[in-house]
Design a protein around this motif. Structure first.
Motif, PDB file in Angstrom:
ATOM      1  N   GLY A 267       0.789  -1.218   0.000  1.00 24.20           N
ATOM      2  CA  GLY A 267       0.000   0.000   0.000  1.00 24.20           C
ATOM      3  C   GLY A 267       0.821   1.267   0.000  1.00 24.20           C
ATOM      4  O   GLY A 267       2.047   1.250   0.171  1.00 24.20           O
ATOM      5  N   ASP A 268       0.126   2.390  -0.185  1.00 21.66           N
ATOM      6  CA  ASP A 268       0.806   3.687  -0.154  1.00 21.66           C
ATOM      7  C   ASP A 268       1.325   3.998   1.241  1.00 21.66           C
ATOM      8  O   ASP A 268       2.352   4.647   1.397  1.00 21.66           O
ATOM      9  CB  ASP A 268      -0.166   4.794  -0.587  1.00 21.66           C
ATOM     10  N   ILE A 269       0.580   3.562   2.262  1.00 17.14           N
ATOM     11  CA  ILE A 269       0.993   3.768   3.645  1.00 17.14           C
ATOM     12  C   ILE A 269       1.367   2.414   4.234  1.00 17.14           C
ATOM     13  O   ILE A 269       0.554   1.491   4.256  1.00 17.14           O
ATOM     14  CB  ILE A 269      -0.128   4.431   4.466  1.00 17.14           C
ATOM     15  N   ARG A 270       2.581   2.310   4.725  1.00 16.56           N
ATOM     16  CA  ARG A 270       3.077   1.028   5.220  1.00 16.56           C
ATOM     17  C   ARG A 270       3.320   1.125   6.734  1.00 16.56           C
ATOM     18  O   ARG A 270       4.189   1.871   7.189  1.00 16.56           O
ATOM     19  CB  ARG A 270       4.354   0.634   4.485  1.00 16.56           C
ATOM     20  N   ILE A 271       2.533   0.376   7.466  1.00 22.91           N
ATOM     21  CA  ILE A 271       2.583   0.371   8.926  1.00 22.91           C
ATOM     22  C   ILE A 271       2.916  -1.042   9.391  1.00 22.91           C
ATOM     23  O   ILE A 271       2.218  -1.995   9.025  1.00 22.91           O
ATOM     24  CB  ILE A 271       1.239   0.817   9.540  1.00 22.91           C
ATOM     25  N   PHE A 272       3.955  -1.162  10.199  1.00 24.48           N
ATOM     26  CA  PHE A 272       4.361  -2.479  10.684  1.00 24.48           C
ATOM     27  C   PHE A 272       4.559  -2.458  12.193  1.00 24.48           C
ATOM     28  O   PHE A 272       5.140  -1.518  12.738  1.00 24.48           O
ATOM     29  CB  PHE A 272       5.679  -2.915  10.034  1.00 24.48           C
ATOM     30  N   ARG A 273       4.108  -3.537  12.837  1.00 20.28           N
ATOM     31  CA  ARG A 273       4.466  -3.722  14.243  1.00 20.28           C
ATOM     32  C   ARG A 273       5.975  -3.929  14.340  1.00 20.28           C
ATOM     33  O   ARG A 273       6.630  -3.447  15.229  1.00 20.28           O
ATOM     34  CB  ARG A 273       3.695  -4.919  14.809  1.00 20.28           C
ATOM     35  N   ARG A 274       6.488  -4.681  13.465  1.00 17.16           N
ATOM     36  CA  ARG A 274       7.919  -4.796  13.215  1.00 17.16           C
ATOM     37  C   ARG A 274       8.062  -5.245  11.780  1.00 17.16           C
ATOM     38  O   ARG A 274       7.144  -5.842  11.199  1.00 17.16           O
ATOM     39  CB  ARG A 274       8.581  -5.805  14.155  1.00 17.16           C
ATOM     40  N   LEU A 275       9.203  -4.953  11.193  1.00 22.56           N
ATOM     41  CA  LEU A 275       9.381  -5.335   9.798  1.00 22.56           C
ATOM     42  C   LEU A 275       9.438  -6.851   9.675  1.00 22.56           C
ATOM     43  O   LEU A 275      10.274  -7.499  10.309  1.00 22.56           O
ATOM     44  CB  LEU A 275      10.665  -4.733   9.235  1.00 22.56           C
ATOM     45  N   PRO A 276       8.562  -7.470   8.868  1.00 16.98           N
ATOM     46  CA  PRO A 276       8.645  -8.919   8.646  1.00 16.98           C
ATOM     47  C   PRO A 276       9.976  -9.287   8.002  1.00 16.98           C
ATOM     48  O   PRO A 276      10.576  -8.486   7.268  1.00 16.98           O
ATOM     49  CB  PRO A 276       7.481  -9.188   7.681  1.00 16.98           C
ATOM     50  N   ASN A 277      10.454 -10.474   8.284  1.00 15.21           N
ATOM     51  CA  ASN A 277      11.743 -10.914   7.726  1.00 15.21           C
ATOM     52  C   ASN A 277      11.761 -10.833   6.213  1.00 15.21           C
ATOM     53  O   ASN A 277      12.766 -10.455   5.609  1.00 15.21           O
ATOM     54  CB  ASN A 277      12.059 -12.342   8.183  1.00 15.21           C
ATOM     55  N   ARG A 278      10.613 -11.172   5.601  1.00 13.41           N
ATOM     56  CA  ARG A 278      10.572 -11.161   4.142  1.00 13.41           C
ATOM     57  C   ARG A 278      10.726  -9.743   3.591  1.00 13.41           C
ATOM     58  O   ARG A 278      11.158  -9.550   2.449  1.00 13.41           O
ATOM     59  CB  ARG A 278       9.252 -11.766   3.661  1.00 13.41           C
TER      60      ARG A 278
END
Length: 408
Positions: A267-278
């Protein structure tokens, strides 16, 4: 303090004012002299070292900074046992207080050994070290920290005459840990009168006093020997991500961001609890910030966030979401020129707000981010207009603003 034209109110002509031997004046008179000079600051519309659009009033800042360099002297109390006192913490998200402590204690320009010559008095403690030494994990009781600091101030006020002359109004502390404000609550004069430079600059709690206290930037230092590591960004054409955030999801703001846009990697806005390994295998956290046009800086448990300065370091326009937060150096910087401040109630409109910013305006904002960056950098040896000096200027400016012309 706004500049005024001409000589009014009985002020002496410029030719005479410039010859005042301010170094021979008593400290209070020197401060009054500086305040009057700033009120009559010569007009500056452009300066090769300073980018006018990032300042509220370039003329006032330039004159005030010049006078600070020429006049300001600070006395550092020698009292207090390590590690709470005189032991700077130079790594992590609370390192601002440690870097300031290190650099001011090394300063030959600003520090004096004779307190009678001082305009300001520094209380050289670390709120981070205080927490580590005094707080009992799991107790949720901050009172012992406040008792410790209260007793320290009582000690210096009984041992020296300087605190009692002004009720502490010419004294200052620098505290970046979230609990810094709460450690001041048991000493009435410390809380009310002293200048508190705090990362947790929250006006809703009745501790941080806007206009007197100083909002201290929270800076993440990963390598103390290389405080400028990773600083730099990419061109706008190399920033395909509209907005980015990754981190813990505590507090009242971040869970809403996660609910609206969490883990939408395309998406245009990227929100992560933590960055996934992939994801992190292809692009690190820092690279995400350097590849985003806007970097979201939401409050956590407290209003402050190290992501604001990280965004500036990486050339990313910060989007600040934290009601009641006093932005760092708001008395001199025009934050609207290089950031977006979004009320918490408008989080759902975040994408629309960012997409509504025309490209031409965004390019100006991004340029201002690049130009304001120098004011948010630590150097092992302080440089003109860098973070050490701008923090010091805000403390100096606060003290000048407390002085009433008729009182001296």
């Amino acid at each position: 303090m706004e500049p005024k034209g001409g000589d009014s109110g009985g002020m002496m002509p410029d030719s005479i004012r410039s010859e005042v031997a301010f170094w021979a004046l008593p400290p209070d008179e020197a401060l009054l002299y500086a305040k009057r000079e700033i009120e009559h600051a010569p007009l500056v519309s452009d300066d090769p070292d300073l980018h006018a659009p990032v300042f509220l009033n370039l003329s006032v800042f330039k004159r005030s900074y010049e006078l600070m360099e020429r006049i300001l002297k600070i006395y550092i109390y020698p009292d207090g046992s390590r590690p709470i006192f005189h032991t700077p913490e130079l790594q992590g998200i609370y390192a601002s207080e440690g870097w300031f402590m290190k650099l001011i204690e090394e300063s030959r320009r600003f520090v004096v050994k004779d307190p009678e010559k001082a305009h300001l008095f520094y209380l050289p403690y670390s709120s981070r070290r205080l927490r580590d030494a005094i707080y009992r994990p799991g107790s949720h009781n901050l009172r012992p920290l406040a008792i410790f600091l209260r007793d320290y101030v009582n000690t210096i006020s009984s041992k020296y005459p300087f605190w009692n002359r002004t009720g502490g109004s010419d004294h200052f502390l620098v505290a970046c840990h979230d609990w810094g404000p709460y450690s001041t609550t048991l000493h009435a004069e410390l809380r009310k009168n002293a200048i508190k430079a705090l990362c947790n600059a929250d006006t809703s709690e009745g501790i941080f006093v806007r206009g007197k206290d100083v909002s201290l930037p929270e800076t993440t230092i990963k390598a103390p020997k290389k405080p400028l590591k990773y600083v730099g960004g990419k061109r706008v054409s190399q920033r395909p991500i509209l907005a980015f955030y990754a981190g813990l999801m505590h507090g009242r703001v971040r869970p809403t961001l996660e609910k609206l846009w969490g883990n939408d990697t395309g998406g245009d806005i990227r929100i992560f609890r933590r960055l996934p390994n992939r994801v992190s295998r292809n692009m690190s956290y820092v690279e995400h910030m350097k590849s985003s046009r806007f970097c979201i800086c939401p409050m956590g448990y407290e209003v402050n966030s190290p992501r604001i300065v990280e965004a500036i370091h990486y050339g990313c326009v910060p989007v600040i979401i934290a009601d009641n937060f006093v932005l760092p150096f708001e008395e001199i910087l025009n934050w609207s020129s290089f950031s977006v401040v979004l009320p918490e109630k408008d989080i759902a409109e975040l994408k629309n707000v960012l997409l509504s910013i025309p490209l031409r305006r965004y390019l100006r904002m991004q340029e201002c981010v690049r130009r304001v960056q120098r004011h948010f950098l630590w150097h092992a040896r302080p440089e003109k207009y860098d973070l050490f000096h701008v923090i010091l200027h805000s403390i100096w400016y606060s003290r000048l603003n407390q002085i009433q012309n008729a009182s001296l």
